[in-house]
Design a protein around this motif. Sequence first.
Motif, PDB file in Angstrom:
ATOM      1  N   ASN A 197       0.639  -0.742   0.245  1.00 34.62           N
ATOM      2  CA  ASN A 197       0.048   0.202   0.411  1.00 34.62           C
ATOM      3  C   ASN A 197       1.283   1.083  -0.229  1.00 34.62           C
ATOM      4  O   ASN A 197       0.600   1.977  -0.822  1.00 34.62           O
ATOM      5  N   GLU A 198       1.934   1.566   0.767  1.00 34.84           N
ATOM      6  CA  GLU A 198       3.264   2.445   0.340  1.00 34.84           C
ATOM      7  C   GLU A 198       3.440   2.853  -0.736  1.00 34.84           C
ATOM      8  O   GLU A 198       3.661   3.678  -0.817  1.00 34.84           O
ATOM      9  N   TYR A 199       3.900   1.810  -0.998  1.00 39.26           N
ATOM     10  CA  TYR A 199       4.681   1.412  -2.363  1.00 39.26           C
ATOM     11  C   TYR A 199       3.791   2.368  -3.703  1.00 39.26           C
ATOM     12  O   TYR A 199       3.096   3.234  -4.234  1.00 39.26           O
ATOM     13  N   THR A 200       2.879   1.874  -3.844  1.00 43.18           N
ATOM     14  CA  THR A 200       1.438   2.397  -4.676  1.00 43.18           C
ATOM     15  C   THR A 200       1.456   2.978  -4.904  1.00 43.18           C
ATOM     16  O   THR A 200       0.735   4.390  -5.306  1.00 43.18           O
ATOM     17  N   ASN A 201       0.784   4.389  -3.546  1.00 40.03           N
ATOM     18  CA  ASN A 201       0.292   5.273  -2.944  1.00 40.03           C
ATOM     19  C   ASN A 201       1.068   6.050  -2.857  1.00 40.03           C
ATOM     20  O   ASN A 201       0.865   7.243  -3.515  1.00 40.03           O
ATOM     21  N   LEU A 205      -3.336   5.835 -16.181  1.00 36.94           N
ATOM     22  CA  LEU A 205      -3.419   4.508 -15.955  1.00 36.94           C
ATOM     23  C   LEU A 205      -2.931   4.145 -17.586  1.00 36.94           C
ATOM     24  O   LEU A 205      -2.708   2.947 -17.070  1.00 36.94           O
ATOM     25  N   SER A 206      -2.114   5.060 -18.612  1.00 34.02           N
ATOM     26  CA  SER A 206      -1.148   4.946 -19.407  1.00 34.02           C
ATOM     27  C   SER A 206      -0.419   4.079 -18.582  1.00 34.02           C
ATOM     28  O   SER A 206       0.131   3.032 -19.177  1.00 34.02           O
ATOM     29  N   ALA A 207       0.563   4.677 -17.757  1.00 35.49           N
ATOM     30  CA  ALA A 207       1.644   3.951 -17.151  1.00 35.49           C
ATOM     31  C   ALA A 207       1.591   3.073 -16.107  1.00 35.49           C
ATOM     32  O   ALA A 207       2.395   1.557 -16.590  1.00 35.49           O
ATOM     33  N   VAL A 208      -0.125   3.138 -15.410  1.00 32.40           N
ATOM     34  CA  VAL A 208      -0.106   1.664 -14.759  1.00 32.40           C
ATOM     35  C   VAL A 208      -0.191   0.525 -16.043  1.00 32.40           C
ATOM     36  O   VAL A 208       0.305  -0.732 -16.031  1.00 32.40           O
ATOM     37  N   PHE A 209      -0.535   0.380 -17.255  1.00 34.63           N
ATOM     38  CA  PHE A 209      -0.840  -0.199 -18.017  1.00 34.63           C
ATOM     39  C   PHE A 209       0.262  -0.675 -19.080  1.00 34.63           C
ATOM     40  O   PHE A 209       0.248  -1.898 -19.599  1.00 34.63           O
ATOM     41  N   LEU A 210       0.773  -0.040 -19.194  1.00 36.29           N
ATOM     42  CA  LEU A 210       2.191   0.023 -19.920  1.00 36.29           C
ATOM     43  C   LEU A 210       3.552  -0.681 -19.677  1.00 36.29           C
ATOM     44  O   LEU A 210       3.912  -1.488 -20.002  1.00 36.29           O
ATOM     45  N   PHE A 211       3.638  -0.099 -18.231  1.00 35.69           N
ATOM     46  CA  PHE A 211       4.802  -1.203 -16.728  1.00 35.69           C
ATOM     47  C   PHE A 211       4.865  -1.588 -15.819  1.00 35.69           C
ATOM     48  O   PHE A 211       5.692  -2.294 -15.724  1.00 35.69           O
ATOM     49  N   SER A 212       2.818  -1.115 -15.359  1.00 33.32           N
ATOM     50  CA  SER A 212       2.919  -1.594 -13.889  1.00 33.32           C
ATOM     51  C   SER A 212       2.296  -3.637 -14.730  1.00 33.32           C
ATOM     52  O   SER A 212       1.789  -3.633 -15.181  1.00 33.32           O
ATOM     53  N   THR A 213       2.905  -5.060 -13.889  1.00 27.72           N
ATOM     54  CA  THR A 213       2.738  -6.066 -13.629  1.00 27.72           C
ATOM     55  C   THR A 213       2.015  -6.393 -12.090  1.00 27.72           C
ATOM     56  O   THR A 213       1.395  -7.120 -11.565  1.00 27.72           O
ATOM     57  N   THR A 214       3.592  -6.762 -11.228  1.00 25.82           N
ATOM     58  CA  THR A 214       3.129  -6.859  -9.985  1.00 25.82           C
ATOM     59  C   THR A 214       2.048  -6.227  -9.528  1.00 25.82           C
ATOM     60  O   THR A 214       1.455  -7.341  -8.860  1.00 25.82           O
ATOM     61  N   PHE A 215       2.342  -5.424  -9.411  1.00 21.69           N
ATOM     62  CA  PHE A 215       0.667  -4.772  -8.426  1.00 21.69           C
ATOM     63  C   PHE A 215      -0.548  -3.894  -9.444  1.00 21.69           C
ATOM     64  O   PHE A 215      -0.958  -2.933  -8.659  1.00 21.69           O
ATOM     65  N   LYS A 216      -0.615  -4.346 -10.721  1.00 24.47           N
ATOM     66  CA  LYS A 216      -1.729  -3.052 -10.982  1.00 24.47           C
ATOM     67  C   LYS A 216      -3.224  -3.315 -10.260  1.00 24.47           C
ATOM     68  O   LYS A 216      -3.273  -2.196 -10.880  1.00 24.47           O
ATOM     69  N   TYR A 217      -3.092  -4.013  -9.869  1.00 21.59           N
ATOM     70  CA  TYR A 217      -4.366  -4.504  -9.263  1.00 21.59           C
ATOM     71  C   TYR A 217      -4.135  -3.125  -7.916  1.00 21.59           C
ATOM     72  O   TYR A 217      -5.728  -2.843  -8.298  1.00 21.59           O
ATOM     73  N   TYR A 218      -3.451  -2.946  -7.353  1.00 26.72           N
ATOM     74  CA  TYR A 218      -3.269  -2.319  -6.383  1.00 26.72           C
ATOM     75  C   TYR A 218      -3.743  -1.240  -6.965  1.00 26.72           C
ATOM     76  O   TYR A 218      -3.795   0.649  -6.488  1.00 26.72           O
ATOM     77  N   PHE A 219      -2.720  -1.081  -8.038  1.00 22.31           N
ATOM     78  CA  PHE A 219      -2.033   0.517  -8.488  1.00 22.31           C
ATOM     79  C   PHE A 219      -3.690   1.467  -9.324  1.00 22.31           C
ATOM     80  O   PHE A 219      -3.764   2.317  -9.271  1.00 22.31           O
ATOM     81  N   TRP A 248      -7.187   8.717  -5.988  1.00 23.42           N
ATOM     82  CA  TRP A 248      -6.761   9.618  -4.687  1.00 23.42           C
ATOM     83  C   TRP A 248      -6.496  10.545  -6.192  1.00 23.42           C
ATOM     84  O   TRP A 248      -7.027  12.229  -6.058  1.00 23.42           O
ATOM     85  N   ILE A 249      -6.459  10.314  -7.672  1.00 23.96           N
ATOM     86  CA  ILE A 249      -6.598  11.917  -8.225  1.00 23.96           C
ATOM     87  C   ILE A 249      -7.655  12.181  -8.966  1.00 23.96           C
ATOM     88  O   ILE A 249      -7.682  13.659  -9.218  1.00 23.96           O
ATOM     89  N   VAL A 250      -8.483  11.626  -9.153  1.00 26.54           N
ATOM     90  CA  VAL A 250      -9.902  11.946  -9.233  1.00 26.54           C
ATOM     91  C   VAL A 250     -10.123  12.352  -8.002  1.00 26.54           C
ATOM     92  O   VAL A 250     -10.921  13.905  -8.120  1.00 26.54           O
ATOM     93  N   ALA A 251     -10.297  12.257  -6.484  1.00 27.71           N
ATOM     94  CA  ALA A 251     -10.810  13.103  -5.666  1.00 27.71           C
ATOM     95  C   ALA A 251      -9.610  14.208  -5.595  1.00 27.71           C
ATOM     96  O   ALA A 251     -10.130  15.462  -5.168  1.00 27.71           O
ATOM     97  N   THR A 252      -8.711  14.207  -5.964  1.00 27.67           N
ATOM     98  CA  THR A 252      -7.524  16.085  -6.513  1.00 27.67           C
ATOM     99  C   THR A 252      -7.856  16.806  -7.230  1.00 27.67           C
ATOM    100  O   THR A 252      -7.950  17.873  -6.651  1.00 27.67           O
TER     101      THR A 252
END
Length: 475
Positions: free
Chosen positions: A40-44, A99-113, A119-123
């Motif tokens: 959680n700390e890492y993805t956040n 979202l582009s970065a998550v789908f292009l580069f994330s593998t291990t924690f994509k679900y949590y990302f 948090w972005i929408v809230a901002t």
Amino acid sequence: MKVIRNYLYNAGYQILNMLIPLITVPYISRVLGAHNVGINEYTNSWVSFFYLIGQMGITLYGNREVAYHRDDLYERSRTFWGVESLQVMTIGLALIAYLSAVFLFSTTFKYYFLMQTLWIVATGLDVSWYFMGLENFKVTVARNALVKLASVILIFTFVKTNADLGLYILILGGAQLAGNLTLWPYLRGNLIWVSIREWHPFKHFYPSLLLFIPTITTQVYLVLNRLMLGHMSTQSALGNFGQSDKIVKFVLAIVTATGTVMLPHVANKFAKGDIEGVRNSLYASFDFVSSISIPMMFGLMAIAHKFAPWFLGSDFIPSGQIMFLESPIIVLIAWSNVTGTQYLMPVNRVKEYTTSVTIGAVSNVFFNLFLIVLWGANGAALATVGSEFLVTASQMIMIRKTIKRRVMFREVWKYLLSGLVMFIVVSRICQMIQMTIANLILEVAVGVVIYGLGLILLKAKILNKALEIIKQSRK
């Protein structure tokens, strides 16, 4: 008295904002474990970069601009619509990039990302800066407090096993979004509609971008420890660092609540040309934060080693040492909050403020590269202290020609001496007895009494100021 009330409102909210994680931390630490807490700390940490980029410096810029135009309803309204429309556009771009970065580069924690996207929408829907500029902190505190309390209930109701990490992330992000949405109804009585042709959102881009540089730079060295620690060490080490950091930041939030309150207050004085009033506000604020941050630092250091495993669980024994090493930032950030957020920012000395936090960010990278390799999470804590020291020192140098530093530090030695005596006594008591709720209350009470007696014996002027405030409040 208005400033004092606003401080109490904001301090109360900041305490609640940090207290809620502290209420849930012992539970979450045991249910999710150090590894999942680290995820959680890492993805956040990563999503923080994107929503900060999207928000740019709008929180500080909007706060300051509303304070400048507080007495002109039309100009204030035009400022709001222009700044908020800019925020929606920049956050929209940040969301697409994330979202582009998550789908292009994330593998291990994509679900949590993906879950962290809330948090972005809230901002994008955050308009708290507007109410801060009006020095109306009661609205933000009351509405957000209810949402935060609801999130606690949801966490204890639905997060039951280590498989519920995703649900935990959704609750935290959803609470942030709901809290921001609840502020919108209050705008109706504070604004008038301004034609879209009068918004001119892009005229706010450059000045908010100037404030974005120190904002993102500050976050770099606040988040960088987690990212580098997660990459160079284990998720368990990151979990230990993250939880100890939350406790330190909880204590710090009580102090830095003055920054949010004083920025619009000082900005309004500056806009009216009251330079002497700006200086006096700085001296009073610096003395106040010194008087409360120094005993908080020493108090946390005194109980850290026994408090961490008792509060967080046996998986978090290393957090005690991390907490002890990181505690000095309570004083360092309190001081830089006064000189930076409460002085350099509202008087539009943004370039100097940016330089100071850039020094902190760059030094933090170098400190982390060496100290994390040598001491892991302890090294990350020391890197934080080192970078915050450089930020504070550089700001002290920058204000030397306009602010009398001797006046600022005149009473600090009394707080340091009283706090040191308190530390010696409380740490000795902590070593002799077991950590329980009753004993923790006893240690805190002893610390308060010793520190208070120290201030009385040394005739600290802050006591006279406190008595004056009490008398004024009774009138």
